[in-house]
Design an enzyme around this catalytic site. Structure first.
Site, mmCIF file in Angstrom:
data_model
loop_
_atom_site.group_PDB
_atom_site.id
_atom_site.type_symbol
_atom_site.label_atom_id
_atom_site.label_comp_id
_atom_site.label_asym_id
_atom_site.label_seq_id
_atom_site.Cartn_x
_atom_site.Cartn_y
_atom_site.Cartn_z
ATOM 1 N N THR A 228 6.203 31.201 4.067
ATOM 2 C CA THR A 228 5.433 30.282 5.243
ATOM 3 C C THR A 228 4.730 29.491 3.542
ATOM 4 O O THR A 228 4.004 27.857 4.227
ATOM 5 C CB THR A 228 4.414 30.855 6.236
ATOM 6 O OG1 THR A 228 3.500 32.412 5.549
ATOM 7 C CG2 THR A 228 4.523 31.561 7.265
ATOM 8 N N ASP A 229 3.854 29.907 2.671
ATOM 9 C CA ASP A 229 3.075 29.108 1.828
ATOM 10 C C ASP A 229 4.209 27.721 1.973
ATOM 11 O O ASP A 229 3.110 27.188 1.007
ATOM 12 C CB ASP A 229 3.368 30.795 0.006
ATOM 13 C CG ASP A 229 2.311 31.687 0.615
ATOM 14 O OD1 ASP A 229 1.830 31.749 1.548
ATOM 15 O OD2 ASP A 229 2.554 32.060 -0.422
ATOM 16 N N THR B 156 7.021 36.804 3.791
ATOM 17 C CA THR B 156 6.253 37.805 4.849
ATOM 18 C C THR B 156 7.705 38.776 5.624
ATOM 19 O O THR B 156 6.796 40.291 5.924
ATOM 20 C CB THR B 156 5.099 37.185 4.778
ATOM 21 O OG1 THR B 156 4.097 37.349 3.964
ATOM 22 C CG2 THR B 156 4.458 38.073 5.751
ATOM 23 N N SER C 62 7.845 32.559 -0.937
ATOM 24 C CA SER C 62 8.394 31.347 -1.130
ATOM 25 C C SER C 62 7.722 30.565 -1.658
ATOM 26 O O SER C 62 8.683 29.693 -1.874
ATOM 27 C CB SER C 62 8.415 30.397 0.216
ATOM 28 O OG SER C 62 6.505 30.770 0.048
HETATM 29 N N1 ASP Z 1 2.262 34.754 2.553
HETATM 30 C C1 ASP Z 1 3.656 34.199 2.206
HETATM 31 C C2 ASP Z 1 4.406 34.422 3.520
HETATM 32 O O1 ASP Z 1 3.672 34.313 4.993
HETATM 33 C C3 ASP Z 1 4.471 34.833 1.513
HETATM 34 C C4 ASP Z 1 5.267 34.217 1.059
HETATM 35 O O2 ASP Z 1 5.512 32.955 1.178
HETATM 36 O O3 ASP Z 1 6.365 33.921 0.012
HETATM 37 O O4 ASP Z 1 5.192 34.869 3.750
#
Ligand code: ASP
Length: 338
Positions: free
Chosen positions: A94-95, A18, A62
């Protein structure tokens, strides 16, 4: 004579997520596309904190980061430490931060701070958190007090140990928490405050040529009879983690399948509760922690299911022999605390 204060050298390595996501069309969703230079360039104060070098290493959501990517990344970080960098920041989605940061924690044998960060709000929203998170992460990476703590996660101005941190909310800025230990510290203005330190983690050194084999993470739910477990070996899994109830309990109907699986591959027992550790000798019913441990299952201790899986995957990549891999897993588990 003028005395010059040596500025810290910090390497920023981007993997996507993100924090690096924008949209290309008005109606399309955002996708990772900003480079490490773009991320650094978006934080005006950054270059007053440290000398920055930026590397775009991967451009992925991720969930698509592989263990091979992380082994390669660990080697890049070790090379840069050898060439005098003072700290490293990895930006990613963050995932999977809780798994990727723990993977780096186990792989890396470095004393410089290695800090993983990301963003919950992408750059095209009204209040993106990426630039602030990156700035705080760089302050921590440049800080001498953050040395020797292993891999850290800095989000929302809090400093967390990779071994304990979890993503607890799908969208909140305060999603990253460490239920077992609390945060190790925080960032306020230019100050990095470390108020707790953790024990040195046992490391596992891997080469990029080491084969990473699949380990199944099997949830446990009311009324489950464990029928999928009998298929794991045929499907090519080399290990399994049972994410059990409470202190390490499963329905009695699952016991037979777990016991026979443990004769084929290492099977680790973790707690699906999200905090605390698996007990050893409190309950005695069929499917209790003591029953499962007596049938050859390995305790995950205070490692949750996802972190147990990471440790078992790396242990199995380091040793194809199940006994040695189990011993390596136990070494990592036991090094979590003093
Ligand atoms: N929602 C996710 C992020 O916080 C997408 C990911 O993990 O790539 O980046």
């Amino acid at each position: 004579m003028t005395s010059q204060v040596q500025r810290a050298k910090v390497l920023v390595i981007s993997l996507g997520g993100t924090i690096a996501s924008t949209s290309t069309s008005a109606d399309g969703g955002v996708v990772p596309q900003l480079s490490a230079d773009d991320l650094v360039g978006a934080v005006p104060d950054l270059r007053s904190v440290a000398d920055i070098e930026a590397i775009s290493f991967r451009q992925l959501p991720s969930g698509d980061i592989s263990f091979g990517d992380l082994v390669a990344l660990a080697h890049v970080i070790e090379d840069y430490e050898a060439h005098g960098v003072d700290g490293v920041v990895v930006t990613q989605g963050t995932d999977t931060i809780e798994e990727a940061s723990f993977t780096l924690d186990i792989l890396l044998d470095v004393s410089i701070p290695v800090v993983v960060t990301g963003a919950m709000r992408h750059p095209t929203l009204a209040s993106p958190d990426g630039p602030g998170n990156l700035l705080s992460a760089i302050k921590v990476a440049a800080s001498k007090s953050a040395r020797g703590l292993g891999c850290l996660v800095v989000m929302n101005d809090e400093v967390h140990a990779a071994r304990f941190v979890r993503k607890m909310h799908s969208s909140s800025l305060s999603t990253f928490q460490s239920p077992d230990s609390g945060a190790l510290g925080w960032v306020a203005e230019e100050r990095v405050r470390i108020v707790a330190r953790c024990a040195p983690l046992a490391t596992i050194n891997l080469d990029e040529s080491d084969v990473v084999s699949p380990v199944a993470l099997v949830g446990c739910a009311l009324g489950d009879d464990g029928r999928t477990l009998g298929e794991l070996q045929r499907l090519g899994y080399r290990g399994a983690v049972i994410d059990a109830f409470g202190a390490g309990h499963v329905p009695s109907m699952m016991v037979g399948a777990i016991e026979s699986l443990a004769t084929m591959m290492p099977v680790v027992l973790s707690s699906r509760t999200g905090a605390g550790e698996v007990l050893e000798h409190t309950y005695g019913f069929a499917g209790s922690e003591s029953d499962l441990l007596s049938r050859g299952v390995i305790s995950g201790g205070a490692l949750d299911g996802r972190k147990s899986r990471v440790a078992l995957i790396l242990a199995l990549a380091a040793s194809r022999d199940a006994k040695n891999a189990t011993a390596l897993f136990v070494k990592v588990r036991e090094s979590l605390s003093y």
